[in-house]
Each structure stands twice: as C-alpha cells, then as structure tokens.
Design a protein around this motif. Structure first.
Motif, PDB file in Angstrom:
ATOM      1  N   SER A 137      35.236  41.681  34.503  1.00  0.00           N
ATOM      2  CA  SER A 137      36.651  40.975  34.595  1.00  0.00           C
ATOM      3  C   SER A 137      37.181  40.659  33.314  1.00  0.00           C
ATOM      4  O   SER A 137      38.520  40.503  33.206  1.00  0.00           O
ATOM      5  CB  SER A 137      36.127  39.573  35.309  1.00  0.00           C
ATOM      6  N   LEU A 143      45.777  34.326  39.884  1.00  0.00           N
ATOM      7  CA  LEU A 143      44.410  34.311  39.497  1.00  0.00           C
ATOM      8  C   LEU A 143      43.630  33.411  40.387  1.00  0.00           C
ATOM      9  O   LEU A 143      42.395  33.852  40.775  1.00  0.00           O
ATOM     10  CB  LEU A 143      44.388  33.433  38.266  1.00  0.00           C
ATOM     11  N   LEU A 184      40.859  42.252  32.931  1.00  0.00           N
ATOM     12  CA  LEU A 184      41.966  41.188  32.651  1.00  0.00           C
ATOM     13  C   LEU A 184      42.722  41.532  31.415  1.00  0.00           C
ATOM     14  O   LEU A 184      43.911  41.316  31.478  1.00  0.00           O
ATOM     15  CB  LEU A 184      41.409  39.755  32.961  1.00  0.00           C
ATOM     16  N   ALA A 231      42.368  36.685  29.467  1.00  0.00           N
ATOM     17  CA  ALA A 231      40.989  37.284  29.818  1.00  0.00           C
ATOM     18  C   ALA A 231      39.838  36.056  29.498  1.00  0.00           C
ATOM     19  O   ALA A 231      38.991  35.737  30.224  1.00  0.00           O
ATOM     20  CB  ALA A 231      40.919  38.478  29.394  1.00  0.00           C
ATOM     21  N   LEU A 253      42.734  42.516  41.371  1.00  0.00           N
ATOM     22  CA  LEU A 253      43.224  42.713  40.306  1.00  0.00           C
ATOM     23  C   LEU A 253      44.766  43.435  40.205  1.00  0.00           C
ATOM     24  O   LEU A 253      45.834  42.646  39.703  1.00  0.00           O
ATOM     25  CB  LEU A 253      42.755  43.229  39.035  1.00  0.00           C
TER      26      LEU A 253
END
Length: 334
Positions: A135, A282, A139, A148, A265
């Motif tokens: 992730s 998010l 991100l 991120a 995402l």
C-alpha cells in the motif's frame, strides 16, 4: 528534474509505461486521447499493467521477508512483550503480509493458537490488509510519498488503538474453542534454504495474483468509468468534500465490496481526480480492504458476535475519523 523525482516518476509512476500505452492507443488503435474512449482505454491498460508489475515485485519481496517469520517464531518474538510494545509489534508485523483480510484470518488463527494476546492478534488483523508495504508503494505511485507515509502511519495507529481497546475488553471467551486448539506448524529455519524461500515467494506471487487479478480488472474498469464517463457534478453531489456525510457514506458503501488495495486504489485515484476529498476516497479504500463483507463472514466463523461487533465498530469509527482527518489536512499533504 532531480534524480529522486526522476526515479519516482519512472519506477513508481512508470511514466515510460504511460507513454508506451499512449503510443499504443493513438497509433495502433487509432484513438484520440482527448476522447472518452481513448482516455478510458489508456487508463485501463496503463493501470492494469502498472499494478500487476508492482504486485509481482512487492509480493515476492515481502513474501521472502515473511518466510523468516512463521507463527511459532513470531510467538517467540512477541511472547515476552507486553502492552503498547507488543501491540505495535503486531501491527508492524501486519505490514509484512501482503494479503487481503480474508487471507489474514488463517494467520490470525495461527497467532491466537500460539498463545499471543488477543490485543496483539487484532492489531495484526487490522494492520495486515490495511497498511502493508504494498500500500505504501502503490499510494506513492498514484499520489505522493507524503500521502503514502501518512496513510501507513495512521493505519498503524488505528491497528494499535483497535487492538488495545479489544484487549482491554477481555473478550477471549468469544473466540471459538477450535481456534485455541488449532495445531501450529513451524518448519525449523535451518531447514529452509535459499531455493525454499525463492519457491515460497514465487508461490505467494502466483497465489495472490490468481486471487486478485479479476478484482484488479474490475477496479481499474470502474476507475476508468469514473474518470472519463461519470460527470463530476454527480460524484460531487454524492461524495463532495463539502458534504458532512461523504466520509461515512463512502465507508458504508465500501463494506459489501470484496477487493484489496490493488483493486480499490484505481477507484480512489479516479474519485480524487473527480474532486472527491482525499479522505473520503481513502476511507472508501480502507473500508473495502479491512471490512469487506466476505472477510467478516469468514471472521464470524472464528469469533462470536459480541467480539465481531466490537471489532467492526472500532475499525468503522477509526476509518471515518481518519477520513475526516485526511480531508482536513489534505492541503498540507499535496
């Protein structure tokens, strides 16, 4: 352009891939990138290939590291820790597991049967699907490193707080008895050679790829549709940052969806591009990865309703708070 910026654009954002796909769309398919069809096709091909490349590389590397931490060894490492330190270690361990919430449940069973405190195992269970290293990289490839890193840090905070609260509730009696008596298999580390670790890491890539590829295609397809076909005014009317209900609504909408960060995402990216608040997007992504309905159904087989309700309530409230925080501080992160 500095070296770090160039590396970020070429290795994470894969600008070279975007340029190649643009050539493919314009010269091979004969489509104008200014049209919806051309832009949608570029979005779809580029994001799918980029995600699959990052997926393969990240899962392989993380799985290699994870091969050093079977459940029994983890129990030995965490067994002597208490309180905050133990919960933080459980949450950090979750960042080494590139799995969706459904895949984290067998490890949750293994850790629980190994004798780890409930607080630690739930810190792991919250962290594992939410804030793994994949992730962080994904991100950064879509947004930036500041967003991120902030996402990962606040996700770890949620995992530690959630695990701590569940530990204080002392709800061990709501764990199904078979979990506490599940056998724990632990292959001695000296029996694992480099070839074994390579085989394990490659197997994890194949297993996870086989499980998530369809969700990646669906997620990127939805992202392409949002990005190029759904009017910004319609999305703004439902999930606009100015609406107080946007974060709770996005969080609740996401619960019935089964996917992981690889599939969600692109949707979050498209929502932000359409003017949806960063925190709202998010929150949607976090809710899909941590509270998907299939994973909750699986978890219900492992723990009873009071403990499951507490887990869902803590994570749901935490995600909503995080969404509002990201919406409030988005100007500082972008």
């Amino acid at each position: 352009m500095g070296l770090l910026e160039w590396l970020n654009d070429q290795l994470l954002r894969m600008q070279w891939l975007s340029d190649l796909v643009r050539v493919l769309v314009e010269r091979v398919f004969g489509l104008d990138m200014a049209t919806r069809v051309g832009a949608s096709l570029h979005f779809f091909i580029y994001d799918v290939i980029k995600i699959f490349i990052l997926l393969s590389v990240l899962v392989f590397g993380i799985s290699w590291v994870q091969s050093y931490f079977p459940p029994e060894r983890t129990r030995r490492l965490l067994g002597g820790m208490q309180g905050f330190k133990a919960n933080l270690s459980g949450a950090l361990l979750g960042t080494l597991t590139p799995f969706c919430s459904c895949s984290s449940i067998p490890l949750f069973i293994g850790f629980t049967s190994s004798g780890l405190p409930l607080a630690v195992t739930f810190s792991f269970l919250i962290s594992s699907p939410l804030v793994d290293m994949a992730s962080l990289i994904l991100l950064a490839s879509v947004f930036n490193w500041t967003i991120a890193i902030a996402y990962v840090l606040i996700g770890i905070v949620l995992a530690v707080i959630g695990g701590t609260l569940i530990g204080y509730a002392r709800m061990e009696r709501y764990i199904e008895p078979f979990v506490l008596h599940s056998p724990v298999l632990d292959l001695p580390q000296e029996q694992l050679h480099t070839a074994d670790r390579l085989k394990y890491a490659a197997g994890q890539v194949a297993e996870i790829f086989g499980r998530v590829w369809i969700y990646v295609l669906i997620g990127v397809g939805v992202g392409a549709a949002i990005h190029n076909w759904i009017p910004a005014s319609l999305i703004g009317a439902l999930l606009g940052e100015e609406h107080w209900w946007s974060v709770p609504l996005a969080t609740l909408i996401a619960v019935p969806i089964y996917a992981d960060i690889f599939g969600t995402l692109p949707i979050a990216e498209a929502l932000v591009a359409k003017g949806v608040g960063l925190g709202t997007a998010l929150a949607f992504m976090m809710s899909v990865t941590a509270l998907s309905l299939p994973s909750l159904i699986m978890l219900k087989k492992v723990i009873r309703t009071p403990l499951l309700s507490l887990f869902v309530g803590i994570v749901l409230l935490g995600i909503i708070i995080i969404g509002y925080l990201f919406n409030s501080f988005a100007p500082l992160l972008t």
